[in-house]
Scaffold this motif. Structure first.
Motif, PDB file in Angstrom:
ATOM      1  N   ASP A   2      21.075  76.881  38.379  1.00 46.13           N
ATOM      2  CA  ASP A   2      21.026  78.068  37.526  1.00 46.13           C
ATOM      3  C   ASP A   2      19.896  78.979  37.975  1.00 46.13           C
ATOM      4  N   PRO A   3      19.947  80.278  37.609  1.00 50.23           N
ATOM      5  CA  PRO A   3      18.961  81.253  38.098  1.00 50.23           C
ATOM      6  C   PRO A   3      17.515  80.887  37.759  1.00 50.23           C
ATOM      7  N   LEU A   4      17.249  80.350  36.547  1.00 52.93           N
ATOM      8  CA  LEU A   4      15.883  80.016  36.168  1.00 52.93           C
ATOM      9  C   LEU A   4      15.328  78.888  37.039  1.00 52.93           C
ATOM     10  N   THR A   5      16.130  77.847  37.197  1.00 51.02           N
ATOM     11  CA  THR A   5      15.697  76.731  38.041  1.00 51.02           C
ATOM     12  C   THR A   5      15.490  77.173  39.478  1.00 51.02           C
ATOM     13  N   LEU A   6      16.393  78.012  39.962  1.00 46.97           N
ATOM     14  CA  LEU A   6      16.264  78.524  41.312  1.00 46.97           C
ATOM     15  C   LEU A   6      14.992  79.353  41.461  1.00 46.97           C
ATOM     16  N   GLY A   7      14.713  80.196  40.458  1.00 48.85           N
ATOM     17  CA  GLY A   7      13.511  81.030  40.518  1.00 48.85           C
ATOM     18  C   GLY A   7      12.239  80.201  40.574  1.00 48.85           C
ATOM     19  N   PHE A 179      18.457  88.519  50.827  1.00 46.10           N
ATOM     20  CA  PHE A 179      19.160  89.579  50.100  1.00 46.10           C
ATOM     21  C   PHE A 179      20.670  89.509  50.339  1.00 46.10           C
ATOM     22  N   VAL A 180      21.068  89.190  51.565  1.00 45.16           N
ATOM     23  CA  VAL A 180      22.503  89.058  51.847  1.00 45.16           C
ATOM     24  C   VAL A 180      23.090  87.889  51.062  1.00 45.16           C
ATOM     25  N   ALA A 181      22.363  86.767  51.036  1.00 37.97           N
ATOM     26  CA  ALA A 181      22.845  85.597  50.299  1.00 37.97           C
ATOM     27  C   ALA A 181      22.925  85.884  48.809  1.00 37.97           C
ATOM     28  N   TRP A 182      21.891  86.523  48.277  1.00 36.73           N
ATOM     29  CA  TRP A 182      21.881  86.818  46.849  1.00 36.73           C
ATOM     30  C   TRP A 182      22.995  87.794  46.484  1.00 36.73           C
ATOM     31  N   TYR A 190      30.116  78.371  48.670  1.00 40.01           N
ATOM     32  CA  TYR A 190      29.046  77.715  49.396  1.00 40.01           C
ATOM     33  C   TYR A 190      27.830  77.639  48.484  1.00 40.01           C
ATOM     34  N   ASN A 191      26.899  76.795  48.853  1.00 43.27           N
ATOM     35  CA  ASN A 191      25.673  76.643  48.078  1.00 43.27           C
ATOM     36  C   ASN A 191      24.623  77.612  48.613  1.00 43.27           C
ATOM     37  N   TYR A 192      24.656  78.845  48.134  1.00 46.91           N
ATOM     38  CA  TYR A 192      23.766  79.879  48.649  1.00 46.91           C
ATOM     39  C   TYR A 192      22.311  79.600  48.338  1.00 46.91           C
ATOM     40  N   SER A 193      22.035  78.794  47.291  1.00 45.70           N
ATOM     41  CA  SER A 193      20.643  78.535  46.915  1.00 45.70           C
ATOM     42  C   SER A 193      19.892  77.798  48.023  1.00 45.70           C
ATOM     43  N   ALA A 194      20.561  76.939  48.775  1.00 47.68           N
ATOM     44  CA  ALA A 194      19.903  76.215  49.860  1.00 47.68           C
ATOM     45  C   ALA A 194      19.456  77.185  50.955  1.00 47.68           C
TER      46      ALA A 194
END
Length: 391
Positions: A2-7, A179-182, A190-194
Motif C-alpha cells: 500500500d502507498p503508506l507502507t511503500l512511502g 517517475f516512470v514506474a509511479w 508487475y510489482n512496481y514497488s520493487a
C-alpha cells in the motif's frame, strides 16, 4: 504494497543507503590507499592532476546491498542482480589495480547479463508507435536483453571521466525510472514497488558517495562502481514499467539513459569513420570536449546534468498523450545541448606533467603507513605510562 507502507520503506531505504555510503566511502578510501589501488594521472586522457584512490564502487555496492536486503523482498530477479553486481564490482576492482584484459571483462559481463536474463529480466517486445500493441521478440528476447545490459554496463563506465559525473547522472536516471514506474502504477501486471525501492537505494548510495566524489574528488568509484551501477541500471530499465510502455517499449529506457548511450554512439561512430577501432580510448566524449573547450570541471558536469535531466523528463512524459509535447520540447533541448557539446573545439592546452607518478604515490603510501605506526606507538606508550602511575 500500500502507498503508506511503500512511502515509509522508501524513506528508510534512502536513509540507510545514504548513511552507509557516507560511512563506508572514507573506509574504502583508506583501504585503497593501503592496498595501492590508486588512479595515477599519467594518461593524457586523465583530467585530475594528483593521485586519487579507487574502490568507491565497493562502498556504493555495500550501501545498495544492505538497503536492498533490508527493505526489498528477495525475488530471483533481485538475487541475480545482486549476485551479478557483486561479480562485476569485484572484477572491476581487480581491473582498477591489475588492468585486466578487455576480453576477460566482456566475458564476465556476458555471464552476469546471462544470469540476469535467466532469472526473468528480459525485454519481451518492441512497442509499436502510437498504439498499445508491441511486437513480441520471442527467442530474440534473450540475446537482445543480454546485449542491452552489457551495453549499459559499459556506457556508464565510458562516461566516468569527471568528478561527480557518473554518480550524479545515476541519480537523475534513477529518478526518471521512479517517475516512470509511479506513473505506470495502475498497470497491475508487475510489482512496481520493487523497482522504485531499488532505484531509491541506488540514489542514496550515489548521493553518499557523491559527498566525497564531487570536485575536487577525494575518491573515484573506478570500474568497480561504474560497471556495477551500469549493470543495475541496465536490469532496472527493462523490468517493471518498461515492460508495459505504451509508446515504444525501448524508447523510454533509452531516453532515461540518453546521455551515456548517445555519447557512446557518437564517439564510436567518429572513431569508425576515422578508421580507428571503436574501442580505442581518446578525448572525444562530451565531457572531454566541454572541458577542453575551457569550461571548469564543475561547469562541465552541470552542463551534462542538464542534458541528462532533459532526456529524463522526455522519458517520463513520452508515454502520456498530453505529455508528448513536453517530451518533444525537452528532447529537442537536450539534443541541442548534446550536439553543441560535441561540436566544440579544444582550446585548452594540457600542461600537466607526463612523468611517471609511481614515486609520488609510493611516498604518499609510506607517509600514511608512518602516520599509522606513530599513532600506534603513541597509544602503546600511553598505555605503558599508565601502569607506572602510583595509586
Amino acid at each position: 504494497m500500500d502507498p503508506l507502507t511503500l512511502g515509509i520503506s522508501l524513506l528508510f531505504t534512502l536513509l540507510v543507503s545514504l548513511g552507509l555510503a557516507l560511512i563506508s566511502t572514507p573506509l574504502a578510501m583508506d583501504l585503497a590507499l593501503r592496498l595501492g589501488v590508486i588512479d595515477k594521472p599519467s594518461n593524457p586522457r586523465k583530467v585530475h592532476t594528483k593521485p586519487v584512490p579507487y574502490l568507491g564502487g565497493v562502498a556504493i555496492y555495500v550501501s545498495f546491498l544492505v538497503a536492498t536486503v533490508i527493505f526489498t523482498e528477495m525475488t530471483p530477479e533481485i538475487l541475480a542482480m545482486l549476485a551479478g553486481g557483486f561479480v562485476l564490482m569485484v572484477v572491476g576492482a581487480l581491473d582498477d589495480y591489475y588492468d585486466l584484459s578487455p576480453r576477460l571483462r566482456l566475458l564476465v559481463q556476458f555471464l552476469c547479463a546471462w544470469l540476469a536474463v535467466a532469472s526473468g529480466i528480459r525485454i519481451i517486445g518492441i512497442g509499436i508507435p502510437f498504439s498499445n500493441d508491441f511486437l513480441h521478440l520471442g527467442p530474440l528476447s534473450w540475446p537482445l536483453t543480454i546485449l542491452w545490459i552489457m551495453a549499459i554496463t559499459n556506457v556508464m563506465n565510458f562516461i566516468d571521466g569527471l568528478d561527480g559525473l557518473t554518480a550524479g547522472t545515476t541519480v537523475i536516471v534513477c529518478l526518471t525510472l521512479i517517475f516512470v514506474a509511479w506513473g505506470s502504477a495502475d498497470q497491475a501486471l508487475y510489482n512496481y514497488s520493487a523497482v522504485i525501492l531499488l532505484c531509491v537505494a541506488m540514489i542514496g548510495a550515489s548521493l553518499g558517495f557523491l559527498r566525497y566524489n564531487s570536485y575536487p574528488a577525494r575518491i573515484f568509484m573506478g570500474d568497480a562502481g561504474a560497471c556495477f551501477i551500469g549493470y543495475v541500471l541496465g536490469c532496472l530499465s527493462v523490468v517493471g514499467p518498461m515492460k508495459q510502455a505504451t509508446l515504444m517499449t525501448m524508447i523510454t529506457p533509452a531516453l532515461a539513459l540518453g546521455l551515456p548511450l548517445f555519447d557512446t554512439a557518437v564517439v564510436m561512430f567518429r572513431r569508425i569513420r576515422a578508421g580507428k577501432s571503436p574501442m580505442q580510448a581518446d578525448r572525444t566524449h562530451a565531457h572531454h570536449r566541454l572541458f577542453d573547450s575551457g569550461l571548469s570541471q564543475k561547469q562541465t558536469v552541470y552542463w551534462l546534468y542538464a542534458i541528462s535531466a532533459c532526456f529524463g523528463l522526455a522519458a517520463v512524459s513520452i508515454n502520456t498523450p498530453h505529455g508528448r509535447l513536453v517530451a518533444l520540447i525537452t528532447g529537442v533541448v537536450g539534443t541541442g545541448l548534446f550536439v553543441y557539446a560535441h561540436r566544440l573545439e579544444s582550446k585548452r592546452i594540457d600542461e600537466r606533467p607526463t612523468r611517471d607518478l609511481t614515486g609520488a604515490v609510493r611516498l604518499y603510501q609510506e607517509s600514511l603507513q608512518t602516520k599509522v605506526e606513530e599513532e600506534t606507538s603513541q597509544e602503546q606508550g600511553e598505555a605503558g605510562r599508565g601502569k607506572d602511575v602510583p595509586k
